[in-house]
Motif scaffolding. Structure first.
Motif, PDB file in Angstrom:
ATOM      1  N   LYS A 173      76.723  55.964  31.452  1.00 47.59           N
ATOM      2  CA  LYS A 173      78.008  55.190  31.662  1.00 47.59           C
ATOM      3  C   LYS A 173      78.013  53.687  30.931  1.00 47.59           C
ATOM      4  O   LYS A 173      79.097  53.643  30.221  1.00 47.59           O
ATOM      5  CB  LYS A 173      77.972  54.931  33.257  1.00 47.59           C
ATOM      6  CG  LYS A 173      78.355  56.051  33.688  1.00 47.59           C
ATOM      7  CD  LYS A 173      78.664  55.688  35.308  1.00 47.59           C
ATOM      8  CE  LYS A 173      78.272  56.864  36.295  1.00 47.59           C
ATOM      9  NZ  LYS A 173      77.665  56.659  37.627  1.00 47.59           N
ATOM     10  N   ALA A 174      76.934  53.125  31.013  1.00 51.04           N
ATOM     11  CA  ALA A 174      77.333  51.647  30.477  1.00 51.04           C
ATOM     12  C   ALA A 174      77.270  51.399  28.899  1.00 51.04           C
ATOM     13  O   ALA A 174      77.603  50.618  28.197  1.00 51.04           O
ATOM     14  CB  ALA A 174      76.255  50.481  31.004  1.00 51.04           C
ATOM     15  N   ARG A 175      76.381  52.679  28.267  1.00 53.93           N
ATOM     16  CA  ARG A 175      76.366  52.656  26.776  1.00 53.93           C
ATOM     17  C   ARG A 175      75.765  51.353  26.141  1.00 53.93           C
ATOM     18  O   ARG A 175      76.187  51.010  25.060  1.00 53.93           O
ATOM     19  CB  ARG A 175      77.806  52.847  26.205  1.00 53.93           C
ATOM     20  CG  ARG A 175      78.439  54.368  26.570  1.00 53.93           C
ATOM     21  CD  ARG A 175      78.432  55.193  25.774  1.00 53.93           C
ATOM     22  NE  ARG A 175      78.706  55.016  24.154  1.00 53.93           N
ATOM     23  CZ  ARG A 175      78.036  55.196  23.247  1.00 53.93           C
ATOM     24  NH1 ARG A 175      76.869  55.876  23.218  1.00 53.93           N
ATOM     25  NH2 ARG A 175      78.388  54.897  21.816  1.00 53.93           N
ATOM     26  N   GLN A 234      72.448  52.695  31.855  1.00 56.43           N
ATOM     27  CA  GLN A 234      72.552  52.143  30.524  1.00 56.43           C
ATOM     28  C   GLN A 234      72.769  53.078  29.342  1.00 56.43           C
ATOM     29  O   GLN A 234      73.621  52.775  28.392  1.00 56.43           O
ATOM     30  CB  GLN A 234      71.187  51.285  30.170  1.00 56.43           C
ATOM     31  CG  GLN A 234      70.972  50.121  31.350  1.00 56.43           C
ATOM     32  CD  GLN A 234      72.413  49.576  31.627  1.00 56.43           C
ATOM     33  OE1 GLN A 234      73.218  49.105  30.577  1.00 56.43           O
ATOM     34  NE2 GLN A 234      72.416  49.006  32.853  1.00 56.43           N
TER      35      GLN A 234
END
Lengths: 344, 293
Positions: free
Chosen positions: B259-261, B256
């Motif tokens: 990568k997923a920001r 989170q």
């Protein structure tokens, strides 16, 4: 001695975000790890006297986070195309002053005016690459042409893929004949059963160095970055790389100058330096991705140009990634869920 | 040690700390404030926020992140992380307790040497040691090579990138954190107490379960905490040795933030995780206090 003290001081001041006259001889570079050869940085400093502060990141998202957090005044950043696109949209990049740049003509026409920067007003391509299938032809004798051949039951437990949700979802979208930048709940739902059938066959997910498991003989097939495949091919010709017949895309890593860059002149000088054919060739020698610099390609050896990982032969029209914003959460959730269920 | 009487309230140590005392404490208090209280506060605030198109945190209140944490996917992952950490803790107790006890019962010179051996691996980076395990466990690795040439197996064992590899990695990483606290407790156990148990007719099993275990319980409790809690959140081992196939809660949280920001969701996971740690700690404390009565 005095001069180097000045430089260190200047670097500290630049990092503190202060502006002073002394720091004109500094360039704060924020780039991918393992992507810019040290010889290139040294050559630039030797020629211009500009000291390069090289900070690295390992994903485009990490770069974005640090850039937006402010603090350090970066002069050159190296985002992937889809992140450059949103940075342009948000006004975070400085328009390039073409009068200060030389060598832009070296960029091949197919890498100009790309969707992330249609006017080429903000970015210059640094290196590009594809994502495709690599096969250890000593262990796998049946032909593998696309995702359908890769994810076959007899290859179960012998596959490495990049640990990148978007790449995996895109592979499924290609197989289904759907648009790779249309990340909608419907398309995600369509991709789910296909990915659910693929995931249990995957032995490992590795974005950093998928070549390692292939070299170690732990897996025989992979869906990996072209640059990784190029290194494998250099190591042993048994590793063959192809672009999947269902469809493939390229990524373009660009160089750009942030809107708040403290040393825009040094940044322009650095971009011009990178565009020189002999400099760009040094980059290709060390990191065998696809070089968008036509003049530099003329300096490469036949062996380098024959490497399918660097220069894959294909009839396909190659796509690029676009900014997908919040629908990225759909991908993240799908991949986490599938890993979770297939790992039971 | 619980038999030592509490100092009376009139004892000089019970005085309230004066200015000098606070001055000595200041660095620690400041450190705790800056690196524990403030970050936890930021995490708590972020967990109720939203993100914008670029992944920046937007300060508008929402419960959504917590609703998502309790989605079956994440509960399932959390459950699995706890199971792996629990298994790791059990193996660490089973393996680490005898080692800690054995070291504590050796003569001083040998004891220090053995302790040094337990700690030497810490001189090497944790990631490098994990990569060493990859070299050992891979298909054409050291272990398979040894077993094949000894004729114990006919085909290489599939170890790397399996749950077994993850548990091996976790036990390897956290075993010293069990051995050292157990050693600390075992070293203080008076041999006379064990002898007295024998004299009073207790066999080895009874002496162990009714004298030795209760006396070393503080060490076991500390070891369990030091192993169990960090093992839940570990992500490097599951990525490197597990092939990133089976997500643990640590991997999800790390995802989170990178990568997923999606920092707010990551923060919500972090808050729930921190609360879990607090409850585990309280449970162990409560149990410890009860068993001392």
């Amino acid at each position: 001695m005095k001069k180097s003290c000045c430089l260190i001081l200047a670097g500290v001041l630049a990092l503190a975000g202060c502006k002073s006259k002394e720091d004109a001889k500094v360039l704060n570079l924020f780039a991918w790890s393992e992507y810019i050869p040290q010889t290139v940085l040294d050559g630039f400093t030797a020629e211009t006297g500009i000291k390069v502060n090289y900070e690295t990141f390992s994903s485009g998202e990490e770069m974005l986070a640090k850039l937006l957090a402010g603090g350090v005044g970066y002069d050159i950043i190296q985002p992937p195309d889809y992140i450059a696109e949103v940075l342009i949209k948000e006004g975070e990049l400085l328009p390039l002053d073409t009068a200060k740049l030389s060598g832009l003509d070296n960029i091949l026409p197919e890498f100009r005016g790309m969707p992330h920067d249609p006017q080429d007003a903000y970015t210059v391509p640094y290196m590009t690459g594809s994502v495709g299938i690599v096969v250890n032809t000593e262990r796998v004798t049946t032909p593998v042409k696309g995702f359908k051949d890769l994810f076959k039951p007899e290859h179960s437990g012998r596959i490495v893929v990049v640990d990148d949700g978007r790449e995996l979802v895109v592979a499924a979208l290609y197989t289904l004949g759907l648009g790779i930048n249309d990340i909608t709940p419907e398309n995600i739902a369509a991709a789910r059963p296909l990915l659910a059938s693929w995931f249990p066959m995957i032995k490992l997910f590795d974005s950093d160095s998928p070549k390692t498991a292939l070299l170690n003989g732990d897996v025989d097939l992979g869906y990996v970055w072209g640059g990784e495949a190029a290194i494998l091919w250099d190591e042993d010709k048994k590793f063959q790389y192809i672009l999947p017949e269902e469809g493939a895309h390229i990524f373009v890593d660009v160089v750009a100058i942030p809107a708040k860059a403290p040393h825009p002149d040094a940044a322009h000088a650095f971009i011009s330096y990178l565009l020189r054919p002999e400099v760009s060739k040094l980059i290709s020698d060390e990191f065998p991705y696809t070089n968008p610099n036509g003049a530099a390609r003329k300096l490469l050896t036949e062996d380098q140009l024959a490497n399918p990982g660097s220069y894959p032969k294909t009839e396909l029209a190659l796509d690029t990634f676009r900014h997908i914003g919040e629908s990225g959460a759909l991908i993240d959730e799908l991949v986490t869920d599938l890993k979770n269920t297939s790992g039971q | 040690m619980q038999t030592i009487g509490l100092p009376g309230t009139a004892a000089p140590h019970a005085r309230k700390p004066g200015l000098w005392g606070w001055l000595l404490l200041a660095p620690m208090v400041l450190w705790l404030l800056l690196f524990v209280v403030v970050p936890t506060g930021i995490l708590a605030v972020y967990s109720f926020c939203q993100r914008d198109d670029l992944g920046r945190v937007v300060f508008s209140f929402t419960w959504d992140n917590y609703v998502r944490v309790f989605d079956p996917i994440y509960l399932n992952i959390l459950g699995r992380s706890v199971a792996y950490a629990g298994l790791t803790t059990i193996i660490c107790v089973a393996v680490g307790y005898p080692v800690g006890w054995y070291i504590a019962r050796r003569p001083a010179g040998l004891r220090n040497l053995l302790l040094l051996l337990v700690m030497i691996p810490f001189w090497t980076s944790f990631l490098i040691r994990t990569y060493a395990w990859i070299a050992i466990l891979k298909n054409e690795g050291l272990l398979n090579g040894l077993l094949l040439s000894a004729g114990a197996i006919t085909a290489p064992l599939e170890l790397l990138y399996t749950p077994v590899a993850v548990v091996i990695g976790l036990v390897y990483a956290y075993l010293p954190f069990m051995i050292l606290p157990v050693y600390g407790s075992a070293e203080k156990v008076d041999n006379a107490l064990v002898e007295a148990a024998h004299d009073l007719g207790a066999g080895p099993v009874r002496a162990f379960s009714e004298v030795i275990i209760p006396l070393t319980l503080p060490g076991i409790a500390a070891g369990v905490l030091l192993v169990f809690v960090p093992a839940i959140g570990m992500f490097a081992i599951t990525d490197l040795m597990g092939g990133a196939r089976v997500p643990m809660i640590g991997n999800v949280i790390q995802n989170q933030f990178f990568k997923a920001r999606n920092w707010p969701f990551g923060a919500a996971l972090g808050v729930v995780f921190t609360l879990m740690f607090v409850f585990t700690y309280l449970a162990v404390q409560w149990h410890g206090r009860r068993s001392q009565r």
